[in-house]
Design a protein around this motif. Sequence first.
Motif, PDB file in Angstrom:
ATOM      1  N   LYS A 510       0.840  -1.200   0.000  1.00 56.88           N
ATOM      2  CA  LYS A 510       0.000   0.000   0.000  1.00 56.88           C
ATOM      3  C   LYS A 510       0.872   1.247   0.000  1.00 56.88           C
ATOM      4  O   LYS A 510       0.598   2.214  -0.712  1.00 56.88           O
ATOM      5  CB  LYS A 510      -0.905   0.009   1.245  1.00 56.88           C
ATOM      6  N   VAL A 511       1.927   1.213   0.820  1.00 55.15           N
ATOM      7  CA  VAL A 511       2.819   2.378   0.886  1.00 55.15           C
ATOM      8  C   VAL A 511       3.449   2.627  -0.473  1.00 55.15           C
ATOM      9  O   VAL A 511       3.443   3.749  -0.990  1.00 55.15           O
ATOM     10  CB  VAL A 511       3.921   2.181   1.953  1.00 55.15           C
ATOM     11  N   SER A 512       3.941   1.572  -1.103  1.00 52.92           N
ATOM     12  CA  SER A 512       4.658   1.785  -2.359  1.00 52.92           C
ATOM     13  C   SER A 512       3.708   2.121  -3.506  1.00 52.92           C
ATOM     14  O   SER A 512       4.105   2.684  -4.508  1.00 52.92           O
ATOM     15  CB  SER A 512       5.543   0.586  -2.704  1.00 52.92           C
ATOM     16  N   GLU A 513       2.423   1.798  -3.325  1.00 47.86           N
ATOM     17  CA  GLU A 513       1.456   2.156  -4.362  1.00 47.86           C
ATOM     18  C   GLU A 513       0.810   3.507  -4.112  1.00 47.86           C
ATOM     19  O   GLU A 513       0.036   4.008  -4.926  1.00 47.86           O
ATOM     20  CB  GLU A 513       0.359   1.083  -4.453  1.00 47.86           C
ATOM     21  N   GLY A 514       1.089   4.065  -2.946  1.00 48.12           N
ATOM     22  CA  GLY A 514       0.553   5.386  -2.640  1.00 48.12           C
ATOM     23  C   GLY A 514      -0.854   5.365  -2.095  1.00 48.12           C
ATOM     24  O   GLY A 514      -1.550   6.371  -2.099  1.00 48.12           O
ATOM     25  N   SER A 519      -1.693   6.232   9.522  1.00 38.55           N
ATOM     26  CA  SER A 519      -1.953   5.243  10.581  1.00 38.55           C
ATOM     27  C   SER A 519      -1.432   3.858  10.203  1.00 38.55           C
ATOM     28  O   SER A 519      -1.153   3.030  11.070  1.00 38.55           O
ATOM     29  CB  SER A 519      -3.444   5.171  10.880  1.00 38.55           C
ATOM     30  N   ASP A 520      -1.290   3.607   8.905  1.00 37.75           N
ATOM     31  CA  ASP A 520      -0.758   2.309   8.466  1.00 37.75           C
ATOM     32  C   ASP A 520       0.686   2.104   8.940  1.00 37.75           C
ATOM     33  O   ASP A 520       1.110   0.976   9.197  1.00 37.75           O
ATOM     34  CB  ASP A 520      -0.815   2.192   6.937  1.00 37.75           C
ATOM     35  N   LEU A 521       1.427   3.204   9.043  1.00 36.40           N
ATOM     36  CA  LEU A 521       2.811   3.077   9.499  1.00 36.40           C
ATOM     37  C   LEU A 521       2.843   2.593  10.950  1.00 36.40           C
ATOM     38  O   LEU A 521       3.666   1.751  11.315  1.00 36.40           O
ATOM     39  CB  LEU A 521       3.560   4.406   9.357  1.00 36.40           C
ATOM     40  N   ASP A 522       1.950   3.128  11.771  1.00 37.14           N
ATOM     41  CA  ASP A 522       1.885   2.659  13.160  1.00 37.14           C
ATOM     42  C   ASP A 522       1.444   1.205  13.219  1.00 37.14           C
ATOM     43  O   ASP A 522       1.954   0.417  14.001  1.00 37.14           O
ATOM     44  CB  ASP A 522       0.901   3.524  13.966  1.00 37.14           C
ATOM     45  N   LYS A 523       0.496   0.868  12.358  1.00 33.84           N
ATOM     46  CA  LYS A 523       0.034  -0.521  12.295  1.00 33.84           C
ATOM     47  C   LYS A 523       1.200  -1.446  11.960  1.00 33.84           C
ATOM     48  O   LYS A 523       1.324  -2.534  12.511  1.00 33.84           O
ATOM     49  CB  LYS A 523      -1.023  -0.664  11.192  1.00 33.84           C
ATOM     50  N   MET A 524       2.030  -1.006  11.017  1.00 36.20           N
ATOM     51  CA  MET A 524       3.172  -1.825  10.621  1.00 36.20           C
ATOM     52  C   MET A 524       4.111  -2.053  11.802  1.00 36.20           C
ATOM     53  O   MET A 524       4.598  -3.168  12.007  1.00 36.20           O
ATOM     54  CB  MET A 524       3.937  -1.148   9.467  1.00 36.20           C
ATOM     55  N   GLU A 525       4.339  -0.995  12.565  1.00 36.37           N
ATOM     56  CA  GLU A 525       5.226  -1.139  13.718  1.00 36.37           C
ATOM     57  C   GLU A 525       4.667  -2.117  14.745  1.00 36.37           C
ATOM     58  O   GLU A 525       5.376  -2.975  15.263  1.00 36.37           O
ATOM     59  CB  GLU A 525       5.469   0.229  14.365  1.00 36.37           C
ATOM     60  N   GLN A 526       3.370  -1.973  14.980  1.00 37.50           N
ATOM     61  CA  GLN A 526       2.702  -2.843  15.956  1.00 37.50           C
ATOM     62  C   GLN A 526       2.761  -4.306  15.524  1.00 37.50           C
ATOM     63  O   GLN A 526       3.121  -5.192  16.291  1.00 37.50           O
ATOM     64  CB  GLN A 526       1.232  -2.440  16.019  1.00 37.50           C
ATOM     65  N   LEU A 527       2.426  -4.517  14.265  1.00 39.72           N
ATOM     66  CA  LEU A 527       2.394  -5.875  13.730  1.00 39.72           C
ATOM     67  C   LEU A 527       3.802  -6.485  13.768  1.00 39.72           C
ATOM     68  O   LEU A 527       3.984  -7.651  14.126  1.00 39.72           O
ATOM     69  CB  LEU A 527       1.848  -5.836  12.294  1.00 39.72           C
ATOM     70  N   SER A 528       4.802  -5.680  13.413  1.00 41.05           N
ATOM     71  CA  SER A 528       6.187  -6.150  13.422  1.00 41.05           C
ATOM     72  C   SER A 528       6.568  -6.658  14.806  1.00 41.05           C
ATOM     73  O   SER A 528       7.178  -7.712  14.959  1.00 41.05           O
ATOM     74  CB  SER A 528       7.146  -5.023  13.043  1.00 41.05           C
ATOM     75  N   VAL A 562       3.478   8.221   1.658  1.00 40.24           N
ATOM     76  CA  VAL A 562       2.128   8.182   2.213  1.00 40.24           C
ATOM     77  C   VAL A 562       1.417   9.525   2.041  1.00 40.24           C
ATOM     78  O   VAL A 562       0.278   9.581   1.591  1.00 40.24           O
ATOM     79  CB  VAL A 562       2.185   7.790   3.705  1.00 40.24           C
ATOM     80  N   VAL A 563       2.122  10.606   2.393  1.00 43.46           N
ATOM     81  CA  VAL A 563       1.466  11.916   2.394  1.00 43.46           C
ATOM     82  C   VAL A 563       1.566  12.598   1.026  1.00 43.46           C
ATOM     83  O   VAL A 563       0.564  12.982   0.429  1.00 43.46           O
ATOM     84  CB  VAL A 563       2.076  12.822   3.493  1.00 43.46           C
ATOM     85  N   ASP A 564       2.799  12.721   0.508  1.00 43.60           N
ATOM     86  CA  ASP A 564       2.967  13.441  -0.766  1.00 43.60           C
ATOM     87  C   ASP A 564       2.722  12.553  -1.983  1.00 43.60           C
ATOM     88  O   ASP A 564       2.735  13.034  -3.112  1.00 43.60           O
ATOM     89  CB  ASP A 564       4.396  14.013  -0.871  1.00 43.60           C
TER      90      ASP A 564
END
Lengths: 634, 172
Positions: A510-514, A519-528, A562-564
């Motif tokens: 999702k990140v690489s597709e834009g 919030s997905d970044l936090d999810k990634m950290e949690q899941l990791s 994610v943002v730009d």
Amino acid sequence: MANKIKTLQELQEIRERVAKTVVNRKTLSPEDSFGGGECPKHHVLVCGGTGCVSGGGRVIFDEFKVRLVEHELETQVKMVFTGCFGLCAKGPIVVVYPDGTFYQLVEQKDVEEIVREHLIGGKPVARLASKEKDECGNEKTIANSAFYKSQHKIVLQKCGLIDPENIDEYLAYDGYLAYEKAVRNMSQDELIENLKASGLRGRGGGGFTTGMKWQFAKNSVSDQKYVVCNADEGDPGAFMDRSILEGDPHAVIEAMMIAGYAIGATMGYVYVRAEYPIAVDRLKVALEQAREYGILGKNAMGLGFEFDIDIRLGAGAFVCGEETALLRSIEGGRGEPKQRPPFPAVKGLFDKPTLINNVETLAAIPHIILKGPMWFSSIGTEKSKGTKVFALGGKIKNTGLVEIPMGTTLRTVIEEIGEGIPGGKKFKAAQTGGPSGGCIPASHMDSPIDFDALIELGSMMGSGGLIVMDEDNCMVDIAKFYLEFTVEESCGKCTPCRIGNKRLYELLEKVSEGTAEVSDLDKMEQLSKYIKENSLCGLGQTAPNPVLSTLKYFRDEYMSHVVDKKCPAGVCTNLLTYSILQDKCIGCTLCQRACPVGAISGELKKPETFVIDVNKCIKCDACVPKCKFKAIVK
Amino acid sequence: MNKLKTTQDAFVETEEQRQAFDKVLDSLKKTPGPLMGALQQAQDIYGYLPIEVQNRIAEYFGIPLADVYGVVTFYSQFNLTPKGKYKVGVCMGTACYVLSAGPILERLKTMLGLQAGGTDAEKLFTLEATRCIGCCGLAPVITVNEDVYGKLKIDDLDGIINKYRGMGKDNG
């Protein structure tokens, strides 16, 4: 077949006799030539490592033989097909002794010139020799060149020096003396104490104290124990173990024999990747020769102990580098890890106590026995002793194999030994530890490399791959690359690894597709964190490291995605739009002709007419390298 | 590790293959944990591991066929379907990847009309994205059977593939 079994006395005689004929390979001084007469005057060493062989090393070696016969020089020049010299970027490599001339990027057609000019005429071919000069303008010796100067070769000492398919040459460099010394002069406990005192830690990834591992295996009581050498080097971009097996296979055999004596095992297995055919062949030859000499077998070397070794081939499963999975694979099963404890030292191969060490760990052991634990522990840092071999690759000038004392900084490795990044690009990150490791940014270039410092940085030593990345590499893409690897290689036994990593990968996509949100970044950290804590084996426990370390050090880059909705490195195709800078364009139409989908329109010599139709563009990047004026941007 | 369940082509073997395989089985009779070795050598002989071969291994060693199949499908080097005459492998090790192995694989997919892991109808080419083959000094690297092509540029690919296409046709 005649009985070739050698007594200790005979082995010593071989050592002394052959030592005389290889002596001029040790020194770089021309005075130390052979005694004349029948002895060959020159030794020509051709690199037989996988890198150089792929580049034509075998062809060059054969060409030398043909040319030597033509010039009737075959008795005066000894040809040796060695293991890896380390400087793979400049391969194929040929070294001529006694002068030690280091020829680089040799081709078949150069051989005749080397034979004529150097071996007959006595004048090295300057065109092919390494050309590094010191401050005074004098040519540097190869040992003083940037690539070799900061290295400290222990386990790689004999790689590129001896003929790995000739046991006599190994003997000439004190081969099998460590085993003799261990069995004759040391009790099993003394031997293990020595190993503990040396501070040697496992080079395969975990960094567990080797002496302790041996102690546990020795303490287990059983009618049968095993020694297993883990040569399942699966990390992409790592080839240390392969090079050791290719260049110095007897060192591994000798160390396994020492281990067998220490823990009371009579049988050993080497589990090696099937992708390493040259290493497997050399190991087979070495085992055969060791058996012929009575070094392996019943009453090995006449010292009263039995030991033999069998080779088992992997079949392409990364998880088999994990010790319990590896044992399962030798037994003939699916390479799925087991819960520990019981550790293999208690219940391992065929349910018997088993000692597993990695190739590089084993290769250091004969040196420790011969030179003593204090010598070994004097090298390195407080908690990481000795040296470590790294496979240096990626965006770096001197790709190859380097052995450095623990505690050397990343800067030394990349800027001095590796001579920096090609093409004037900027260093961005170094990745250590393969799919289990992390990316270290430029701000930590001066950290010492050792087990604990790397873990502190969120990476790990791993088996020793060191991949350099420059500004053109996208860190999201790199994290995705590694995670895709682990997702594919996960054995599927435990849920956190099988499903967790898959979900983590989807978030990265999702990140690489834009399409990701902050919030997905936090999810990634949690899941990791969850995957690391709950996975069964090392593969799952370390799989999120590439994601976590890039999130930690390159969060800005994630935010841009994610943002730009931009990929600053220009890698993630979904976030790119190609366009032509008309002020730089000269209207040569090269890009137009390169475009496979006809997305570029414009009239010859009219730069103002050149445009890319974004609806047609498939972002294949074919046009960018064609433009000499850097007029295409993404 | 998704694989096809059964093979499409009927299994045929030559007398030599049969004999070589029998020899392999006998040689492994006393080996502890013989399954991996048996499968590897069988694949060397037949080029792949059809269910008939798996069955014979299962019977010989008294291992359930389900276990044999489980092992075959676990390891990426075991093939259930025959491969092309030329196996084109694109090294996807990290060193190759950071030096553009991705675009090379994409180009080969278009050129050969295959996905990674696929074999063409004439059984001439199989395209594979392989694990690191360890000659990182030559990155990016592709292999065609035993031949290694290093320091590759995308433009080199046409020449390389056409060479094998020509050789394949010449030999019928």
